[in-house]
Design a protein around this motif. Structure first.
Motif, PDB file in Angstrom:
ATOM      1  N   UNK A   1      -8.247   3.853  -3.744  1.00  0.00           N
ATOM      2  CA  UNK A   1      -7.079   3.986  -4.583  1.00  0.00           C
ATOM      3  C   UNK A   1      -6.329   5.253  -4.385  1.00  0.00           C
ATOM      4  N   UNK A   2      -5.096   5.011  -4.357  1.00  0.00           N
ATOM      5  CA  UNK A   2      -3.983   6.193  -4.457  1.00  0.00           C
ATOM      6  C   UNK A   2      -3.092   5.876  -5.219  1.00  0.00           C
ATOM      7  N   UNK A   3      -2.650   6.773  -6.079  1.00  0.00           N
ATOM      8  CA  UNK A   3      -1.765   6.418  -7.021  1.00  0.00           C
ATOM      9  C   UNK A   3      -0.493   7.194  -6.423  1.00  0.00           C
ATOM     10  N   UNK A   4       0.722   6.713  -6.537  1.00  0.00           N
ATOM     11  CA  UNK A   4       1.848   7.031  -5.488  1.00  0.00           C
ATOM     12  C   UNK A   4       3.082   7.432  -6.298  1.00  0.00           C
TER      13      UNK A   4
ATOM     14  N   UNK B   1      -1.647  15.397   0.867  1.00  0.00           N
ATOM     15  CA  UNK B   1      -1.209  15.108   2.237  1.00  0.00           C
ATOM     16  C   UNK B   1      -0.995  13.567   2.684  1.00  0.00           C
ATOM     17  N   UNK B   2      -1.485  12.659   1.714  1.00  0.00           N
ATOM     18  CA  UNK B   2      -1.303  11.098   1.834  1.00  0.00           C
ATOM     19  C   UNK B   2       0.417  10.968   1.874  1.00  0.00           C
TER      20      UNK B   2
ATOM     21  N   UNK C   1      -5.337   9.857   4.943  1.00  0.00           N
ATOM     22  CA  UNK C   1      -6.000  10.745   3.919  1.00  0.00           C
ATOM     23  C   UNK C   1      -5.542  11.197   2.749  1.00  0.00           C
ATOM     24  N   UNK C   2      -6.405  10.799   1.687  1.00  0.00           N
ATOM     25  CA  UNK C   2      -6.312  11.280   0.212  1.00  0.00           C
ATOM     26  C   UNK C   2      -7.251  12.002  -0.218  1.00  0.00           C
ATOM     27  N   UNK C   3      -7.231  13.145  -0.789  1.00  0.00           N
ATOM     28  CA  UNK C   3      -8.403  13.978  -1.039  1.00  0.00           C
ATOM     29  C   UNK C   3      -8.367  13.988  -2.633  1.00  0.00           C
ATOM     30  N   UNK C   4      -7.584  13.372  -3.360  1.00  0.00           N
ATOM     31  CA  UNK C   4      -7.536  13.286  -4.939  1.00  0.00           C
ATOM     32  C   UNK C   4      -8.850  12.487  -5.181  1.00  0.00           C
TER      33      UNK C   4
END
Length: 337
Positions: A30-33, A52-53, A74-77
């Motif tokens: 998951x990525x919150x945007x 950086x995503x 790539x999301x590092x969160x």
């Protein structure tokens, strides 16, 4: 679309399809945007927490097609249990079939299902909003359904000749569409059945409508020869008060026939507005009270099963002599207590 895999160069038929695929992708990731660009011809989204995503997509010149031009996947969160894109509308649409199959789906059950599927913890308010929106998707917007009432009234009169439907509207503000106020409905079979095969006893009652716009239902019911409940007429009004009862009973009397001509007896729950209405409209017609409601007040001061049984023996007495005897028996019980 249930589990899309996005990559640079991927094309979509239009912006709407791209947005739907993007939402499913980031919820699963998951990525919150957050949106940096959200226009008709281009969309740019970045990670909400500034890693950086990012994804940038735009419309191909001369076409409706949307294409991903830039993507850093790539999301590092770290994962959180909140997500801005998992809204009540998203949940309502995603689980629409489940809401349709189970209209009484519990709040806790919805929360648990969403947590299992996408690891997002919804608030109680979000779940309630999701349930309401799912209901609107399935049944249609309640507000728009009021606009179909005139057609519904005409259809009843055409398909069931002899029925009576009265629809009242009001204009609350100048230069606006009229709004629904009251409605009276009585089908032909109800009048024929009531006059031809029911006892001359009419029960009057009102109850709350728990929908979005509230209101009350006023009803007139009778008993047939088999002692079954027989609905005669109903009205939908803004609230249960003296004014609405006057309108309903006046319409009922003009529709069925005057109560004194039919030697009717009315029974009710002693609602104050109804008592005043009966005295105003039908002063010579008998108006009795429901024993069940009388007992609810009676038991506040006189408790016990023996007194309850005594009260009901008085209520079912069929002669004056028997009634007076039952009342004396109940008084003796009270004195002994």
């Amino acid at each position: 679309m249930s589990n899309p895999k996005l990559c640079k160069g991927m094309k979509f038929p239009n912006r709407k399809v791209f947005r739907a695929a993007l939402r499913e992708y980031i919820v699963k990731k998951p990525v919150d945007i957050k949106f940096k660009l959200n226009e008709k011809t281009k969309v740019s989204v970045h990670c909400k927490y500034e890693c950086s995503w990012r994804i940038y997509a735009s419309q191909i010149a001369g076409e409706l097609t949307f294409q991903i031009k830039t993507m850093v996947p790539t999301c590092i969160c770290g994962r959180t249990f909140k997500h801005s894109q998992v809204t009540s509308t998203y949940v309502a649409r995603k689980y629409l079939d489940d809401f349709n199959k189970n209209p009484d789906w519990a709040v806790s059950g919805v929360k648990h299902q969403v947590m299992q599927d996408v690891y997002v913890d919804l608030s109680i308010n979000q779940v309630y909003r999701a349930k309401r929106k799912a209901r609107e998707f399935i049944l249609g917007d309640e507000r728009l359904q009021y606009g179909k009432l005139r057609d519904y009234a005409v259809m009843i009169k055409v398909t069931d000749v002899g029925s009576k439907v009265i629809l009242q509207t009001e204009i609350t503000e100048p230069n606006t569409q009229p709004k629904f106020k009251r409605m009276y409905v009585r089908y032909n079979a109800q009048k024929v059945g009531f006059l031809g095969g029911c006892r001359p006893l009419v029960g009057l009652n009102g109850c709350h409508l728990k929908g979005k716009f509230g209101g009350h239902i006023l009803s007139a019911t009778a008993r047939d020869v088999n002692d079954n409940i027989f609905p005669v007429a109903l009205g939908v009004v803004e609230q249960e008060n003296n004014d609405s009862w006057v309108w309903f009973l006046q319409t009922f009397a003009d529709d069925i026939r005057r109560p004194n001509e039919l030697n009717l007896v009315f029974i009710s729950d002693r609602q104050k507005g109804l008592i005043l209405t009966m005295e105003l409209l039908f002063p010579t017609v008998e108006h009795r009270f429901c024993v069940k409601h009388i007992y609810n007040n009676f038991k506040l001061n006189f408790k016990g099963l023996e007194l309850k049984a005594a009260l009901w023996r008085c209520a079912v007495a069929t002669t004056v002599r028997e009634f007076e005897k039952r009342m004396q028996d109940m008084k003796k019980l009270d004195n002994e207590a």
